[in-house]
Design a protein around this motif. Structure first.
Motif, PDB file in Angstrom:
ATOM      1  N   ARG A  95     -27.097 -41.341   3.960  1.00 32.24           N
ATOM      2  CA  ARG A  95     -27.244 -41.833   5.814  1.00 32.24           C
ATOM      3  C   ARG A  95     -25.784 -42.976   5.267  1.00 32.24           C
ATOM      4  NH1 ARG A  95     -29.102 -40.247  10.826  1.00 32.24           N
ATOM      5  NH2 ARG A  95     -27.899 -42.239  12.365  1.00 32.24           N
ATOM      6  N   GLY A  96     -24.792 -43.053   5.854  1.00 30.14           N
ATOM      7  CA  GLY A  96     -23.643 -44.049   6.077  1.00 30.14           C
ATOM      8  C   GLY A  96     -23.842 -44.911   7.734  1.00 30.14           C
ATOM      9  N   PRO A  97     -22.577 -45.061   8.175  1.00 30.69           N
ATOM     10  CA  PRO A  97     -22.607 -46.172   9.298  1.00 30.69           C
ATOM     11  C   PRO A  97     -21.271 -44.837   9.126  1.00 30.69           C
ATOM     12  CG  PRO A  97     -21.059 -47.015   7.188  1.00 30.69           C
ATOM     13  CD  PRO A  97     -22.013 -46.299   6.509  1.00 30.69           C
ATOM     14  N   LEU A  98     -21.177 -45.554  11.336  1.00 35.94           N
ATOM     15  CA  LEU A  98     -20.485 -44.061  11.552  1.00 35.94           C
ATOM     16  C   LEU A  98     -19.246 -44.308  12.250  1.00 35.94           C
ATOM     17  CD1 LEU A  98     -23.536 -41.681  13.114  1.00 35.94           C
ATOM     18  CD2 LEU A  98     -22.171 -41.412  11.229  1.00 35.94           C
ATOM     19  N   ASP A  99     -18.745 -45.742  12.073  1.00 33.93           N
ATOM     20  CA  ASP A  99     -17.865 -46.531  12.578  1.00 33.93           C
ATOM     21  C   ASP A  99     -17.218 -45.885  12.205  1.00 33.93           C
ATOM     22  OD1 ASP A  99     -16.199 -47.715  14.638  1.00 33.93           O
ATOM     23  OD2 ASP A  99     -15.896 -49.951  13.271  1.00 33.93           O
ATOM     24  N   ARG A 100     -15.946 -45.370  12.827  1.00 31.98           N
ATOM     25  CA  ARG A 100     -14.229 -45.282  13.018  1.00 31.98           C
ATOM     26  C   ARG A 100     -13.263 -45.626  12.971  1.00 31.98           C
ATOM     27  NH1 ARG A 100     -13.588 -39.582  12.209  1.00 31.98           N
ATOM     28  NH2 ARG A 100     -11.413 -40.087  11.761  1.00 31.98           N
ATOM     29  N   GLU A 101     -12.734 -47.084  12.214  1.00 28.95           N
ATOM     30  CA  GLU A 101     -12.195 -47.670  11.939  1.00 28.95           C
ATOM     31  C   GLU A 101     -10.646 -47.377  12.639  1.00 28.95           C
ATOM     32  OE1 GLU A 101     -12.347 -50.187   8.726  1.00 28.95           O
ATOM     33  OE2 GLU A 101     -13.869 -50.196   8.596  1.00 28.95           O
TER      34      GLU A 101
ATOM     35  N   GLY B 287     -19.997 -51.858  27.869  1.00 32.55           N
ATOM     36  CA  GLY B 287     -19.822 -52.140  26.756  1.00 32.55           C
ATOM     37  C   GLY B 287     -19.182 -52.292  25.546  1.00 32.55           C
ATOM     38  N   CYS B 288     -19.353 -52.249  24.020  1.00 30.84           N
ATOM     39  CA  CYS B 288     -17.908 -51.544  23.042  1.00 30.84           C
ATOM     40  C   CYS B 288     -18.766 -49.642  23.558  1.00 30.84           C
ATOM     41  CB  CYS B 288     -18.005 -51.984  21.615  1.00 30.84           C
ATOM     42  SG  CYS B 288     -17.365 -50.740  20.678  1.00 30.84           S
ATOM     43  N   ARG B 289     -17.011 -49.531  23.610  1.00 31.39           N
ATOM     44  CA  ARG B 289     -17.406 -47.127  23.962  1.00 31.39           C
ATOM     45  C   ARG B 289     -18.014 -47.209  22.353  1.00 31.39           C
ATOM     46  NH1 ARG B 289     -16.505 -47.025  29.227  1.00 31.39           N
ATOM     47  NH2 ARG B 289     -14.726 -47.495  29.862  1.00 31.39           N
ATOM     48  N   MET B 290     -17.513 -47.530  21.154  1.00 33.74           N
ATOM     49  CA  MET B 290     -17.742 -47.088  19.381  1.00 33.74           C
ATOM     50  C   MET B 290     -19.041 -47.095  19.149  1.00 33.74           C
ATOM     51  SD  MET B 290     -17.257 -45.271  17.461  1.00 33.74           S
ATOM     52  CE  MET B 290     -15.418 -45.203  17.054  1.00 33.74           C
ATOM     53  N   GLU B 291     -19.812 -48.367  20.003  1.00 36.14           N
ATOM     54  CA  GLU B 291     -21.364 -48.736  19.296  1.00 36.14           C
ATOM     55  C   GLU B 291     -22.121 -48.408  20.256  1.00 36.14           C
ATOM     56  OE1 GLU B 291     -23.690 -53.127  19.391  1.00 36.14           O
ATOM     57  OE2 GLU B 291     -22.702 -53.373  20.957  1.00 36.14           O
ATOM     58  N   PHE B 292     -21.874 -48.151  21.577  1.00 40.68           N
ATOM     59  CA  PHE B 292     -22.267 -47.069  22.220  1.00 40.68           C
ATOM     60  C   PHE B 292     -22.692 -45.658  21.622  1.00 40.68           C
ATOM     61  CE2 PHE B 292     -23.195 -44.369  25.588  1.00 40.68           C
ATOM     62  CZ  PHE B 292     -24.159 -44.259  26.658  1.00 40.68           C
ATOM     63  N   LEU B 293     -21.437 -45.100  21.768  1.00 40.02           N
ATOM     64  CA  LEU B 293     -21.442 -43.587  20.965  1.00 40.02           C
ATOM     65  C   LEU B 293     -22.902 -43.554  19.642  1.00 40.02           C
ATOM     66  CD1 LEU B 293     -18.410 -42.842  21.295  1.00 40.02           C
ATOM     67  CD2 LEU B 293     -20.454 -41.858  22.101  1.00 40.02           C
ATOM     68  N   ARG B 294     -22.050 -44.834  18.910  1.00 38.45           N
ATOM     69  CA  ARG B 294     -22.747 -44.722  17.501  1.00 38.45           C
ATOM     70  C   ARG B 294     -24.567 -45.206  17.796  1.00 38.45           C
ATOM     71  NH1 ARG B 294     -20.311 -49.279  13.749  1.00 38.45           N
ATOM     72  NH2 ARG B 294     -21.657 -48.914  12.043  1.00 38.45           N
ATOM     73  N   ARG B 295     -25.013 -45.961  18.876  1.00 43.80           N
ATOM     74  CA  ARG B 295     -26.440 -45.837  19.381  1.00 43.80           C
ATOM     75  C   ARG B 295     -27.313 -45.387  19.327  1.00 43.80           C
ATOM     76  NH1 ARG B 295     -27.714 -51.404  18.325  1.00 43.80           N
ATOM     77  NH2 ARG B 295     -26.486 -53.024  18.190  1.00 43.80           N
ATOM     78  N   GLN B 296     -26.248 -43.858  19.707  1.00 41.43           N
ATOM     79  CA  GLN B 296     -26.786 -42.472  20.460  1.00 41.43           C
ATOM     80  C   GLN B 296     -27.322 -41.859  19.479  1.00 41.43           C
ATOM     81  OE1 GLN B 296     -27.733 -40.956  23.749  1.00 41.43           O
ATOM     82  NE2 GLN B 296     -27.063 -43.547  24.251  1.00 41.43           N
ATOM     83  N   LEU B 297     -26.263 -42.241  18.036  1.00 40.22           N
ATOM     84  CA  LEU B 297     -26.771 -41.711  17.303  1.00 40.22           C
ATOM     85  C   LEU B 297     -27.680 -42.469  15.535  1.00 40.22           C
ATOM     86  CD1 LEU B 297     -23.195 -40.189  16.606  1.00 40.22           C
ATOM     87  CD2 LEU B 297     -25.174 -38.499  16.577  1.00 40.22           C
ATOM     88  N   ASP B 298     -28.330 -43.069  16.730  1.00 40.92           N
ATOM     89  CA  ASP B 298     -29.161 -44.580  16.346  1.00 40.92           C
ATOM     90  C   ASP B 298     -28.545 -44.644  14.994  1.00 40.92           C
ATOM     91  OD1 ASP B 298     -31.408 -43.783  18.499  1.00 40.92           O
ATOM     92  OD2 ASP B 298     -31.707 -41.382  16.102  1.00 40.92           O
ATOM     93  N   ASP B 299     -27.105 -44.825  14.960  1.00 37.00           N
ATOM     94  CA  ASP B 299     -26.394 -45.299  13.771  1.00 37.00           C
ATOM     95  C   ASP B 299     -26.805 -47.352  13.537  1.00 37.00           C
ATOM     96  OD1 ASP B 299     -25.545 -47.253  11.985  1.00 37.00           O
ATOM     97  OD2 ASP B 299     -23.296 -45.960  12.619  1.00 37.00           O
ATOM     98  N   GLU B 300     -27.838 -47.699  12.543  1.00 35.97           N
ATOM     99  CA  GLU B 300     -29.101 -49.051  12.581  1.00 35.97           C
ATOM    100  C   GLU B 300     -27.357 -50.328  12.510  1.00 35.97           C
ATOM    101  OE1 GLU B 300     -32.085 -49.100   9.957  1.00 35.97           O
ATOM    102  OE2 GLU B 300     -33.020 -48.006  11.185  1.00 35.97           O
ATOM    103  N   GLY B 301     -26.271 -49.890  11.699  1.00 39.85           N
ATOM    104  CA  GLY B 301     -25.160 -50.386  11.429  1.00 39.85           C
ATOM    105  C   GLY B 301     -24.465 -51.058  12.895  1.00 39.85           C
TER     106      GLY B 301
END
Length: 718
Positions: free
Chosen positions: A216-222, A461-475
């Motif tokens: 499992r990797g980070p789900l950010d899309r830079e 707040g940050c929208r990408m962070e919001f989506l990543r937290r919905q997917l339980d992305d710890e980073g």
């Protein structure tokens, strides 16, 4: 061969795959870890990585390496037909022979099966619905399980009914996993699995084969810059799109929540001079292929698509994704926007939410697992039949709409309670437990996803962070790019000229209402003597509606008027004017009575209303108003009979609706006399048509009472 030599060989395959033979292409460390797990260790692995990470590179590289070492072909199960076509082309660059089996290419199935038998294919891509086909399950699947060298499950979150996109066809994979030979590696991939779904899928993968490896990797899309543009109404959103579409980078996708909305947006953008194509579940396969090709080659600015496109489109330089309306799940939203910016440094992602979004969510929300009583009724019907029953035959015995009935049967099939055979479905007689706690949890999860989507729109707040937290992305951390991190970057401006054009497009009323031609199967079992083709002399003609409840034009105007519990009252003046306008346009159409064409219908001789238990004033005033403005006599209203059960069958299947309606109406004496005297076509007026059975039953009565034709005019269609 050493690990280093295997790595060099893998990188060489990757270079061919990306069209850079002899170049500098190399697998990243995380990709290599997945390839090594499959090729060296022959493990079962679940890869949860962001879209654009390169999951397809992993399974194609692993395929090439395994095939060189004598393994059988790779089987890839994927629901993404567009992506399948892209991947076949990619595989060919690396010398990998790939074919697909899906609903869009049945003419190729036989030859593909023969190629599999002869060992000529390296990769077979299979759509999940094939897994539940009787012939495929009984004849092809066992052979694949016996010869497969690598099994790949794409979009693996679909296995889990805890996830946002559970698909019962995927549950058939459990049987295939259990039948694989020892040591056959399995790769499951997804970008949209939270912690619970990840654990569920990993557990299913590891059943009987040891613990599955989870990467499992980070789900950010830079590359993605997220934003929300809140505008007053649908007309402003269409106008905004026409005004700012050219400012968005490259070419992209405009998602709409419904087929009607996609078609409306496509028509308007074309009027404004844009090269766009519509893509939905209603689009023919040849037109889909053309649309995909046009977007891949940048011959169009955008595809205006429904979720039929999903995330199954591989265009690395996709420059933007715009949503006209909010999807009901932030995880689904992340999945769809993830198509953008995979091979470019910058891509824009914008959400244009609408006030009608939640009404559309409710409209499509009839997906919860049926109540236990309905499931038990289905099992009893199958057990009592003593022979296979088709879905249409079951509809006469179980009050469930076809989509829900089919999904339920697939779940029961995997659970072992029923089995699909030639001719339909049979009961296995195996005991089955209704997991009410699990189904209730899934329903609560869907509600929580809808709330999260509301929260996404409103968050500061940050929208990408919001989506990543919905997917339980710890980073998950602030991205620094979205409108909340770096300031709003999308203009809200809409010119008066663009807005006027959008209002005009959305205010244009009129859609065709197709008539019913066949009675449902199995009506005799319900005591209704109707079967086969409806006699020509008893058929309803094609009709007209102001709009569909699922569109963003008249749908927005009509939904409150026709909502359950809405107050009854006279038809609003603007709605009546629109109905008259539809009638006038209909008369001027090629088949209309004012066209002068030889095949045109005769001018209506009068207006008849359908009786309404919930909105009598609305329907009566609409019928009387149309008659008055159109200078037609109002002939009367059909009557309810004593047999009318008062059953509102809007959410029932066709057989159950027809049962409730078959003896619900009669032609009262005054109306019968008026019809006999008028001698000609009549307009049949009602407020709403969903299944078309009310119109079919009413038309049959009127045709039997000497009406030459029955022309329906309704406010709204489904």
């Amino acid at each position: 061969m050493s690990n280093l030599e295997l790595r060099d060989e893998a990188d060489a395959v990757l270079a061919d795959l990306v069209g850079d033979p002899g170049g500098s292409a190399r697998l990243r460390e995380d990709q290599w870890q997945a390839v090594a797990a499959l090729v060296e260790d022959r493990r079962r692995a679940l890869v949860v990585q962001r879209t654009g990470w390169g999951k397809s590179a992993v399974y194609f590289v692993a395929t090439a390496l395994l095939r060189r070492r004598g393994s059988g072909p790779t089987v890839i199960v994927s629901p993404l037909l567009a992506l399948m076509r892209n991947q076949v082309e990619s595989a060919e660059r690396a010398g990998i022979r790939a074919r697909t089996i899906n609903s869009a290419n049945p003419e190729e199935w036989s030859s593909t099966y023969e190629e599999v038998e002869r060992g000529e294919l390296d990769v077979l891509l299979v759509s999940p619905e094939r897994l539940n086909s009787v012939d495929f399950r009984d004849q092809v699947l066992p052979k694949l399980a016996a010869t497969t060298g690598l099994l790949v499950v794409d979009e693996a979150h679909c296995i889990s009914d805890w996830g946002h996109d559970f698909r019962p066809d995927y549950r058939r994979l459990r049987a295939m996993l259990a039948e694989l030979r020892f040591g056959v590696p399995v790769l499951a991939t997804t970008a949209t699995a939270n912690a619970r779904v990840t654990a569920d899928v990993a557990e299913q993968l590891g059943t009987g084969a040891g613990e599955a490896l989870v990467l499992r990797g980070p789900l950010d899309r830079e590359s993605l810059r997220l934003g929300v543009v809140e505008l007053p109404d649908a007309a402003h959103r269409l106008a905004w799109l026409a005004e700012h579409l050219d400012e968005l980078p490259g070419s992209g996708i405009v998602y709409a929540l419904t087929v009607a909305a996609a078609e409306e947006a496509t028509a308007f953008l074309r009027q404004r001079g844009f090269r766009v194509a519509s893509y939905s579940g209603r689009t023919e396969n040849a037109e889909r292929l053309q649309a995909e090709g046009d977007l891949l080659e940048n011959r169009v600015k955008a595809l205006v698509a429904t979720s039929a496109l999903g995330m199954g489109f591989d265009k690395p330089d996709l420059g933007f994704v715009v949503h006209l309306g909010s999807p009901s799940s932030p995880i689904a939203y992340y999945q769809q926007v993830g198509r953008a910016g995979r091979g470019v440094d910058h891509a824009d992602v914008l959400l244009l939410p609408g006030r009608e979004d939640e009404a559309i969510w409710r409209y499509f929300a009839d997906t919860a697992f049926p109540a236990e009583s309905q499931v038990r009724a289905t099992l009893s019907a199958l057990a009592d039949a003593g022979k296979p029953l088709s879905v249409p035959a079951l509809e006469a015995l179980v009050d469930l709409r076809r989509t829900r009935l089919e999904i339920m049967l697939k779940v029961l099939d995997v659970d072992g309670a029923v089995r699909r055979v030639k001719g339909g479905w049979v009961s296995t007689g195996e005991p089955w437990v209704y997991d009410s706690e699990r189904y209730a949890w899934v329903a609560r999860q869907r509600a929580a996803e809808q709330q999260a989507m509301r929260d996404y729109v409103g968050t500061s707040g940050c929208r990408m962070e919001f989506l990543r937290r919905q997917l339980d992305d710890e980073g998950a951390v602030p991205c620094g790019r979205c409108d909340n991190c770096s300031g709003a970057w999308a203009s809200l401006s809409v010119s008066a000229e663009s807005l006027s054009g959008a209002v005009k497009e959305l205010d244009r009323p009129g859609v065709e209402v197709a008539p019913r031609r066949m009675w449902p199967t199995g009506m005799a079992a319900l005591g209704v003597d109707l079967k086969g083709r409806i006699p020509v002399g008893e058929q309803c003609s094609a009709g007209r509606a102001l709009g569909r409840l699922s569109d963003i034009g008249w749908g927005n105007r009509l939904r409150p008027l026709l909502a359950e519990g809405a107050a009854d009252g006279p038809v609003p003046e603007d709605v009546l004017r629109a109905a008259v306008a539809v009638l006038a346009d209909w008369a001027r159409s090629p088949e209309g009575w004012g066209s002068g064409a030889p095949e045109a219908v005769a001018r209506p001789v009068g207006v008849v209303a359908v009786p309404s238990a919930s909105r009598p004033q609305l329907v009566d005033s609409l019928a009387q108003g149309v008659a008055s403005v159109g200078r037609l006599p109002f002939l009367g209203t059909l009557a309810f009979t004593e047999a009318n059960s008062g059953h509102v069958a809007h959410r029932s299947n066709s057989a159950q609706r027809l049962r409730a309606l078959s003896a619900a109406f009669s032609v009262p004496p005054g109306l019968a006399d008026a019809l006999s005297e008028a001698q000609g076509p009549v307009l049949l007026v009602d407020d709403y048509t969903d299944s078309g059975w009310t119109l079919a039953v009413a038309a049959r009565l009127l045709r039997r009472a000497d009406s030459d034709q029955v022309l329906p005019l309704v406010l709204a269609a489904a």
